[in-house]
Design a protein around this motif. Structure first.
Motif, PDB file in Angstrom:
ATOM      1  N   MET A   1       9.095   5.500   7.779  1.00 15.67           N
ATOM      2  CA  MET A   1       7.708   5.411   7.386  1.00 15.67           C
ATOM      3  C   MET A   1       6.979   4.483   8.351  1.00 15.67           C
ATOM      4  SD  MET A   1       6.085   4.023   3.770  1.00 15.67           S
ATOM      5  CE  MET A   1       6.649   5.377   2.801  1.00 15.67           C
ATOM      6  N   LYS A   2       5.812   4.906   8.799  1.00 18.64           N
ATOM      7  CA  LYS A   2       5.027   4.095   9.717  1.00 18.64           C
ATOM      8  C   LYS A   2       4.506   2.852   9.012  1.00 18.64           C
ATOM      9  CE  LYS A   2       2.704   7.811  11.314  1.00 18.64           C
ATOM     10  NZ  LYS A   2       1.521   8.432  11.872  1.00 18.64           N
ATOM     11  N   GLN A   3       4.296   1.804   9.785  1.00 16.46           N
ATOM     12  CA  GLN A   3       3.864   0.522   9.234  1.00 16.46           C
ATOM     13  C   GLN A   3       2.553   0.667   8.455  1.00 16.46           C
ATOM     14  OE1 GLN A   3       3.795  -2.670  12.044  1.00 16.46           O
ATOM     15  NE2 GLN A   3       2.698  -4.022  10.683  1.00 16.46           N
ATOM     16  N   GLN A   4       1.592   1.398   8.979  1.00 17.35           N
ATOM     17  CA  GLN A   4       0.305   1.540   8.300  1.00 17.35           C
ATOM     18  C   GLN A   4       0.472   2.316   6.992  1.00 17.35           C
ATOM     19  OE1 GLN A   4      -2.357  -0.156   9.032  1.00 17.35           O
ATOM     20  NE2 GLN A   4      -3.429   0.692   7.275  1.00 17.35           N
ATOM     21  N   ASP A   5       1.314   3.352   6.987  1.00 18.80           N
ATOM     22  CA  ASP A   5       1.568   4.112   5.759  1.00 18.80           C
ATOM     23  C   ASP A   5       2.231   3.225   4.712  1.00 18.80           C
ATOM     24  OD1 ASP A   5       0.549   6.362   6.996  1.00 18.80           O
ATOM     25  OD2 ASP A   5       2.516   7.155   7.543  1.00 18.80           O
ATOM     26  N   LYS A   6       3.161   2.414   5.171  1.00 13.39           N
ATOM     27  CA  LYS A   6       3.876   1.494   4.288  1.00 13.39           C
ATOM     28  C   LYS A   6       2.908   0.489   3.667  1.00 13.39           C
ATOM     29  CE  LYS A   6       8.063  -1.213   4.868  1.00 13.39           C
ATOM     30  NZ  LYS A   6       9.005  -1.703   5.851  1.00 13.39           N
ATOM     31  N   ARG A   7       2.027  -0.031   4.474  1.00 13.40           N
ATOM     32  CA  ARG A   7       1.033  -1.000   4.020  1.00 13.40           C
ATOM     33  C   ARG A   7       0.107  -0.359   2.975  1.00 13.40           C
ATOM     34  NH1 ARG A   7      -0.092  -5.553   6.929  1.00 13.40           N
ATOM     35  NH2 ARG A   7       0.744  -4.606   8.803  1.00 13.40           N
ATOM     36  N   GLU A   8      -0.353   0.852   3.249  1.00 12.68           N
ATOM     37  CA  GLU A   8      -1.247   1.548   2.316  1.00 12.68           C
ATOM     38  C   GLU A   8      -0.535   1.862   1.003  1.00 12.68           C
ATOM     39  OE1 GLU A   8      -4.549   1.955   2.423  1.00 12.68           O
ATOM     40  OE2 GLU A   8      -4.388   0.760   4.243  1.00 12.68           O
ATOM     41  N   TRP A   9       0.737   2.274   1.091  1.00 12.01           N
ATOM     42  CA  TRP A   9       1.493   2.576  -0.115  1.00 12.01           C
ATOM     43  C   TRP A   9       1.672   1.318  -0.964  1.00 12.01           C
ATOM     44  CZ3 TRP A   9       6.132   1.584  -2.615  1.00 12.01           C
ATOM     45  CH2 TRP A   9       6.421   2.443  -3.662  1.00 12.01           C
ATOM     46  N   GLU A  10       1.972   0.202  -0.328  1.00 12.46           N
ATOM     47  CA  GLU A  10       2.140  -1.055  -1.056  1.00 12.46           C
ATOM     48  C   GLU A  10       0.832  -1.470  -1.733  1.00 12.46           C
ATOM     49  OE1 GLU A  10       2.881  -5.560   0.212  1.00 12.46           O
ATOM     50  OE2 GLU A  10       4.629  -4.271   0.546  1.00 12.46           O
ATOM     51  N   LEU A  39      -7.870 -10.595  -8.166  1.00 11.30           N
ATOM     52  CA  LEU A  39      -6.442 -10.543  -7.859  1.00 11.30           C
ATOM     53  C   LEU A  39      -6.131  -9.338  -6.979  1.00 11.30           C
ATOM     54  CD1 LEU A  39      -3.560 -11.592  -8.217  1.00 11.30           C
ATOM     55  CD2 LEU A  39      -3.431 -10.247 -10.330  1.00 11.30           C
ATOM     56  N   GLU A  40      -6.718  -8.196  -7.292  1.00 11.00           N
ATOM     57  CA  GLU A  40      -6.483  -6.997  -6.487  1.00 11.00           C
ATOM     58  C   GLU A  40      -6.989  -7.193  -5.053  1.00 11.00           C
ATOM     59  OE1 GLU A  40      -7.203  -2.214  -6.580  1.00 11.00           O
ATOM     60  OE2 GLU A  40      -8.832  -3.512  -7.268  1.00 11.00           O
ATOM     61  N   ALA A  41      -8.187  -7.746  -4.912  1.00 14.27           N
ATOM     62  CA  ALA A  41      -8.733  -7.992  -3.571  1.00 14.27           C
ATOM     63  C   ALA A  41      -7.838  -8.962  -2.801  1.00 14.27           C
ATOM     64  CB  ALA A  41     -10.161  -8.542  -3.684  1.00 14.27           C
ATOM     65  N   TYR A  42      -7.346  -9.985  -3.474  1.00 11.02           N
ATOM     66  CA  TYR A  42      -6.476 -10.973  -2.847  1.00 11.02           C
ATOM     67  C   TYR A  42      -5.158 -10.314  -2.403  1.00 11.02           C
ATOM     68  CZ  TYR A  42      -3.853 -15.307  -2.196  1.00 11.02           C
ATOM     69  OH  TYR A  42      -3.099 -16.321  -1.673  1.00 11.02           O
ATOM     70  N   ALA A  43      -4.559  -9.534  -3.288  1.00  7.02           N
ATOM     71  CA  ALA A  43      -3.284  -8.876  -2.975  1.00  7.02           C
ATOM     72  C   ALA A  43      -3.444  -7.903  -1.799  1.00  7.02           C
ATOM     73  CB  ALA A  43      -2.758  -8.144  -4.208  1.00  7.02           C
ATOM     74  N   ARG A  44      -4.520  -7.152  -1.789  1.00  5.80           N
ATOM     75  CA  ARG A  44      -4.766  -6.212  -0.697  1.00  5.80           C
ATOM     76  C   ARG A  44      -4.988  -6.952   0.630  1.00  5.80           C
ATOM     77  NH1 ARG A  44      -6.353  -1.123  -0.919  1.00  5.80           N
ATOM     78  NH2 ARG A  44      -5.738   0.025  -2.761  1.00  5.80           N
ATOM     79  N   ALA A  45      -5.709  -8.064   0.580  1.00  8.17           N
ATOM     80  CA  ALA A  45      -5.945  -8.862   1.796  1.00  8.17           C
ATOM     81  C   ALA A  45      -4.638  -9.439   2.325  1.00  8.17           C
ATOM     82  CB  ALA A  45      -6.943  -9.984   1.504  1.00  8.17           C
ATOM     83  N   ARG A  46      -3.771  -9.913   1.441  1.00  9.99           N
ATOM     84  CA  ARG A  46      -2.472 -10.447   1.849  1.00  9.99           C
ATOM     85  C   ARG A  46      -1.645  -9.349   2.506  1.00  9.99           C
ATOM     86  NH1 ARG A  46      -2.184 -15.203   3.055  1.00  9.99           N
ATOM     87  NH2 ARG A  46      -4.231 -14.535   3.575  1.00  9.99           N
ATOM     88  N   SER A  47      -1.670  -8.164   1.933  1.00  6.56           N
ATOM     89  CA  SER A  47      -0.911  -7.048   2.497  1.00  6.56           C
ATOM     90  C   SER A  47      -1.454  -6.662   3.877  1.00  6.56           C
ATOM     91  CB  SER A  47      -0.975  -5.852   1.549  1.00  6.56           C
ATOM     92  OG  SER A  47      -0.151  -4.821   2.009  1.00  6.56           O
ATOM     93  N   ASP A  48      -2.778  -6.669   4.027  1.00 10.03           N
ATOM     94  CA  ASP A  48      -3.389  -6.336   5.321  1.00 10.03           C
ATOM     95  C   ASP A  48      -2.967  -7.303   6.421  1.00 10.03           C
ATOM     96  OD1 ASP A  48      -4.770  -4.058   4.604  1.00 10.03           O
ATOM     97  OD2 ASP A  48      -6.587  -5.156   4.036  1.00 10.03           O
ATOM     98  N   LYS A  49      -2.735  -8.554   6.059  1.00 12.30           N
ATOM     99  CA  LYS A  49      -2.414  -9.583   7.049  1.00 12.30           C
ATOM    100  C   LYS A  49      -0.916  -9.851   7.192  1.00 12.30           C
ATOM    101  CE  LYS A  49      -6.835 -11.759   6.405  1.00 12.30           C
ATOM    102  NZ  LYS A  49      -7.585 -12.875   5.899  1.00 12.30           N
TER     103      LYS A  49
END
Length: 112
Positions: A1-10, A39-49
């Motif tokens: 799985m590509k890194q970007q796909d993995k990030r989006e899935w998470e 919390l959702e915005a925070y979790a998504r930002a952490r995953s992006d970085k």
């Protein structure tokens, strides 16, 4: 799985879990309450970085926990509540999460 796909899935998985939690605990029928949205915005930002996306499956398997203490406790509460219930709401997503987590644990055990 590509890194970007993995990030989006998470990010999708954590969003679904937070939505389930908010709907059941806070009665939010449409969208999220303010606390859960933050919390959702925070979790998504952490995953992006996340610099470890290539080598980890989920944050719980990561060697570095980048959430601040307050958000870490909130996300743990969400995971404890929503995790078992995801099997009934999103069975494919839940089973994929279990399979990926087990693979990661085996991979770590074999490398030690």
């Amino acid at each position: 799985m590509k890194q970007q796909d993995k990030r989006e899935w998470e990010k999708q998985l954590v969003s679904e879990m937070i939505q389930l939690y908010c709907r059941k605990k806070h009665g939010a029928l449409e969208g999220l309450c303010a606390d859960c949205a933050a919390l959702e915005a925070y979790a998504r930002a952490r995953s992006d970085k996340c610099p470890f996306m290539e080598t980890k499956t989920f944050c719980s398997n990561c060697k570095v926990h980048c959430y601040n203490a307050e958000m870490r406790e909130k996300i743990r509460e969400v995971m404890r509540f929503a995790g078992p219930r995801m099997l009934f709401v999103h069975p494919v997503m839940a089973m994929r999460h279990v399979i990926e987590s087990n693979r990661e644990k085996r991979r770590k055990a074999e490398s030690q």
